[in-house]
Design a protein around this motif. Structure first.
Motif, mmCIF file in Angstrom:
data_model
loop_
_atom_site.group_PDB
_atom_site.id
_atom_site.type_symbol
_atom_site.label_atom_id
_atom_site.label_comp_id
_atom_site.label_asym_id
_atom_site.label_seq_id
_atom_site.Cartn_x
_atom_site.Cartn_y
_atom_site.Cartn_z
ATOM 1 N N ILE D 57 0.829 -1.209 0.000
ATOM 2 C CA ILE D 57 0.000 0.000 0.000
ATOM 3 C C ILE D 57 0.864 1.261 0.000
ATOM 4 O O ILE D 57 0.599 2.214 -0.743
ATOM 5 N N ALA D 58 1.918 1.273 0.799
ATOM 6 C CA ALA D 58 2.805 2.439 0.821
ATOM 7 C C ALA D 58 3.482 2.627 -0.534
ATOM 8 O O ALA D 58 3.557 3.749 -1.055
ATOM 9 N N ILE D 59 3.972 1.530 -1.095
ATOM 10 C CA ILE D 59 4.636 1.614 -2.397
ATOM 11 C C ILE D 59 3.657 2.112 -3.462
ATOM 12 O O ILE D 59 3.993 2.966 -4.289
ATOM 13 N N ASP D 60 2.427 1.608 -3.411
ATOM 14 C CA ASP D 60 1.455 1.994 -4.435
ATOM 15 C C ASP D 60 0.917 3.411 -4.227
ATOM 16 O O ASP D 60 0.568 4.087 -5.201
ATOM 17 N N LYS D 61 0.859 3.868 -2.991
ATOM 18 C CA LYS D 61 0.500 5.281 -2.762
ATOM 19 C C LYS D 61 1.555 6.194 -3.378
ATOM 20 O O LYS D 61 1.233 7.215 -4.007
ATOM 21 N N SER D 62 2.806 5.829 -3.198
ATOM 22 C CA SER D 62 3.881 6.657 -3.748
ATOM 23 C C SER D 62 3.889 6.578 -5.276
ATOM 24 O O SER D 62 4.062 7.590 -5.966
ATOM 25 N N PHE D 63 3.685 5.382 -5.780
ATOM 26 C CA PHE D 63 3.579 5.180 -7.236
ATOM 27 C C PHE D 63 2.477 6.055 -7.820
ATOM 28 O O PHE D 63 2.665 6.734 -8.842
ATOM 29 N N THR D 64 1.325 6.038 -7.164
ATOM 30 C CA THR D 64 0.188 6.813 -7.659
ATOM 31 C C THR D 64 0.485 8.309 -7.622
ATOM 32 O O THR D 64 0.256 9.032 -8.607
ATOM 33 N N ALA D 65 0.998 8.775 -6.488
ATOM 34 C CA ALA D 65 1.234 10.209 -6.321
ATOM 35 C C ALA D 65 2.273 10.727 -7.305
ATOM 36 O O ALA D 65 2.113 11.807 -7.898
ATOM 37 N N SER D 66 3.349 9.955 -7.494
ATOM 38 C CA SER D 66 4.406 10.424 -8.393
ATOM 39 C C SER D 66 4.017 10.226 -9.848
ATOM 40 O O SER D 66 4.323 11.066 -10.701
ATOM 41 N N GLY D 67 3.345 9.142 -10.130
ATOM 42 C CA GLY D 67 2.976 8.860 -11.519
ATOM 43 C C GLY D 67 1.862 9.765 -12.025
ATOM 44 O O GLY D 67 1.848 10.160 -13.197
ATOM 45 N N ALA D 68 0.932 10.085 -11.128
ATOM 46 C CA ALA D 68 -0.205 10.927 -11.521
ATOM 47 C C ALA D 68 0.004 12.386 -11.127
ATOM 48 O O ALA D 68 -0.824 13.239 -11.450
ATOM 49 N N LYS D 69 1.090 12.667 -10.409
ATOM 50 C CA LYS D 69 1.393 14.037 -9.961
ATOM 51 C C LYS D 69 0.224 14.601 -9.151
ATOM 52 O O LYS D 69 -0.123 15.770 -9.288
ATOM 53 N N LYS D 70 -0.337 13.743 -8.326
ATOM 54 C CA LYS D 70 -1.523 14.118 -7.564
ATOM 55 C C LYS D 70 -1.516 13.354 -6.242
ATOM 56 O O LYS D 70 -1.136 12.182 -6.189
ATOM 57 N N ALA D 71 -1.931 14.015 -5.170
ATOM 58 C CA ALA D 71 -2.012 13.351 -3.864
ATOM 59 C C ALA D 71 -3.120 12.304 -3.888
ATOM 60 O O ALA D 71 -4.173 12.514 -4.506
ATOM 61 N N THR D 72 -2.892 11.195 -3.211
ATOM 62 C CA THR D 72 -3.896 10.125 -3.236
ATOM 63 C C THR D 72 -5.198 10.559 -2.565
ATOM 64 O O THR D 72 -6.273 10.103 -2.959
ATOM 65 N N HIS D 73 -5.121 11.452 -1.568
ATOM 66 C CA HIS D 73 -6.375 11.893 -0.944
ATOM 67 C C HIS D 73 -7.183 12.777 -1.892
ATOM 68 O O HIS D 73 -8.395 12.873 -1.775
ATOM 69 N N GLU D 74 -6.515 13.400 -2.841
ATOM 70 C CA GLU D 74 -7.255 14.166 -3.858
ATOM 71 C C GLU D 74 -8.035 13.213 -4.761
ATOM 72 O O GLU D 74 -9.160 13.503 -5.163
ATOM 73 N N TYR D 75 -7.419 12.082 -5.071
ATOM 74 C CA TYR D 75 -8.156 11.056 -5.819
ATOM 75 C C TYR D 75 -9.337 10.560 -4.989
ATOM 76 O O TYR D 75 -10.415 10.272 -5.516
ATOM 77 N N GLY D 102 -0.385 9.339 0.151
ATOM 78 C CA GLY D 102 0.536 9.434 -0.979
ATOM 79 C C GLY D 102 0.594 10.876 -1.451
ATOM 80 O O GLY D 102 -0.444 11.466 -1.726
ATOM 81 N N LEU D 103 1.792 11.429 -1.531
ATOM 82 C CA LEU D 103 1.964 12.826 -1.935
ATOM 83 C C LEU D 103 3.013 12.930 -3.033
ATOM 84 O O LEU D 103 4.068 12.290 -2.957
ATOM 85 N N PRO D 104 2.749 13.757 -4.052
ATOM 86 C CA PRO D 104 3.789 14.021 -5.049
ATOM 87 C C PRO D 104 4.805 14.989 -4.451
ATOM 88 O O PRO D 104 4.474 15.781 -3.565
ATOM 89 N N VAL D 105 6.023 14.914 -4.931
ATOM 90 C CA VAL D 105 7.055 15.863 -4.501
ATOM 91 C C VAL D 105 7.254 16.853 -5.641
ATOM 92 O O VAL D 105 7.733 16.479 -6.712
ATOM 93 N N MET D 106 6.839 18.085 -5.405
ATOM 94 C CA MET D 106 6.882 19.113 -6.436
ATOM 95 C C MET D 106 8.044 20.074 -6.171
ATOM 96 O O MET D 106 8.174 20.610 -5.070
ATOM 97 N N VAL D 107 8.860 20.285 -7.177
ATOM 98 C CA VAL D 107 9.969 21.238 -7.069
ATOM 99 C C VAL D 107 9.952 22.124 -8.312
ATOM 100 O O VAL D 107 9.992 21.605 -9.438
#
Lengths: 140, 140, 140, 140
Positions: D57-75, D102-107
């Motif tokens: 679940i942790a890996i997939d939350k990170s996958f989702t957030a980085s791949g979709a550039k969107k926080a999982t709670h927004e989904y 899951g959170l994207p890291v934006m820079v």
């Protein structure tokens, strides 16, 4: 290193017997699965008449309960629309079960494994799972 | 319509006992799975010390043997390079097992189920699987 | 109940450091995974330049070594054509790794976990995995 | 051709430290995963007591957030019944996570990776994930 306590096959056999007796008592043939603290299967039985689809469901309920240290019906309660874990049911390839019938086995505050039951209503599955745990607790 | 004969839970329990006794005799804790003629799991046990990786392997050996009505080591023999089924091991998402330890249970010429054993060498797994079948046959 | 000893996160961190240092020494950026005795992931690192395909391979090498209590290169040796486990590489959805680089971590005769390394040649992966184990052993 | 900026292992290690410290502070042992801009795992830690089910679940939350550039709670918010992405949680074999943590890291307006946390409540998971990002931002 850490040292942990977990269910062994003898414990699982005791739990299966307790669950099977309750299932017979209520007249619902069940699939019953026991996992250890790592979520790995220790023992499984499909009673005559138990549902084929319930094989995986029982195993995954036990996996969820032992791996997350939480009853599957508790996940069900918080996975309703607007609930905090809404949509978690498809996690881990769908193995994360949010339907009642999976219970963690807690001993001295630690999760030593789980039991998952399927083929009846969720209420019946939960009753049979609890009977498996009760049978084990009576031996400790 | 057709009527089929298949292993029930009582048969599976007898087979588990026979296989478990042989595993204890040779000193190798095993994962032991019993499936019916539809390839669906009836019963499973991981003896204390049985391998975690062998859970799925034992179930899939039994699935293969009962579903294909063929011993997994027979698939192994014809799956060698240049053999007729070379490469079939990855079929069904990898569930088609070609390593010894899966045996169909044949009664009156019909396949009524299967047994799959894993955690030892394939030769040990086959020996323990056969002991499970022998135990059942002694009761018929 | 049974009591087992397993790697904790501190052990895994020590192993990662030992493996990472060896990988740097030989100039091959690696994916390095540590699992516990149940085959469940404890820690993972992909060094800068490590292969994307090696993420899963490293995790599955560690899963195999810890779950089967056997080095993956040992499976490789017995999985050659005509070998007893030929074709086992596709088992468990392909997670059963038979390529070198996965080692079980044995302490006092018990398997407490595993390490899996991928991105180099299998010989390099094995060398780096062993360095992770050596680092842990130096702390015990 | 394009040039991208992404998290490296050093960044991931900083993030793990920040997240781990927050998890310890709130008393919830967590699974923490860091992925790069391609959704590929860079580093992972399961703190002692973190849930086995939370690894994926942790890996997939990170996958989702980085791949979709969107926080999982927004989904999660847009995946409620009648919402525009209702049912998307089972996409990608169930890897598309819609539960918070899951959170994207934006820079500089670009997504350079993600962090996924699991084992607590979604609110706790989000808090720990944010702490990982805050720790990284403090170093830039």
């Amino acid at each position: 290193m850490m040292t942990v306590t977990r269910l062994d096959l003898n414990d699982a056999t005791v739990m299966l017997a307790g669950a099977r007796a309750k299932a017979a008592e209520i007249g619902v043939p069940m699939c019953i699965a026991i996992t250890d603290d790592g979520g790995n299967l220790v023992a499984f039985e499909r009673m005559d008449g138990g549902k084929v689809t319930s094989i995986t469901i029982a195993i995954d309920k036990s996996f969820t309960a032992s791996g997350a240290k939480k009853a599957t019906h508790e996940y069900g309660a918080i996975s309703q629309p607007e609930g905090p874990t809404h949509g978690i049911n498809s996690a881990i390839g769908g193995r994360l079960m949010v339907v009642g019938g999976g219970l963690p086995v807690m001993v001295d505050g630690a999760c030593v494994g789980g039991i998952g039951v399927s083929s009846g209503t969720p209420a019946q599955d939960m009753q049979v799972a609890q009977a498996g745990i009760d049978e084990l607790m009576a031996t400790l």
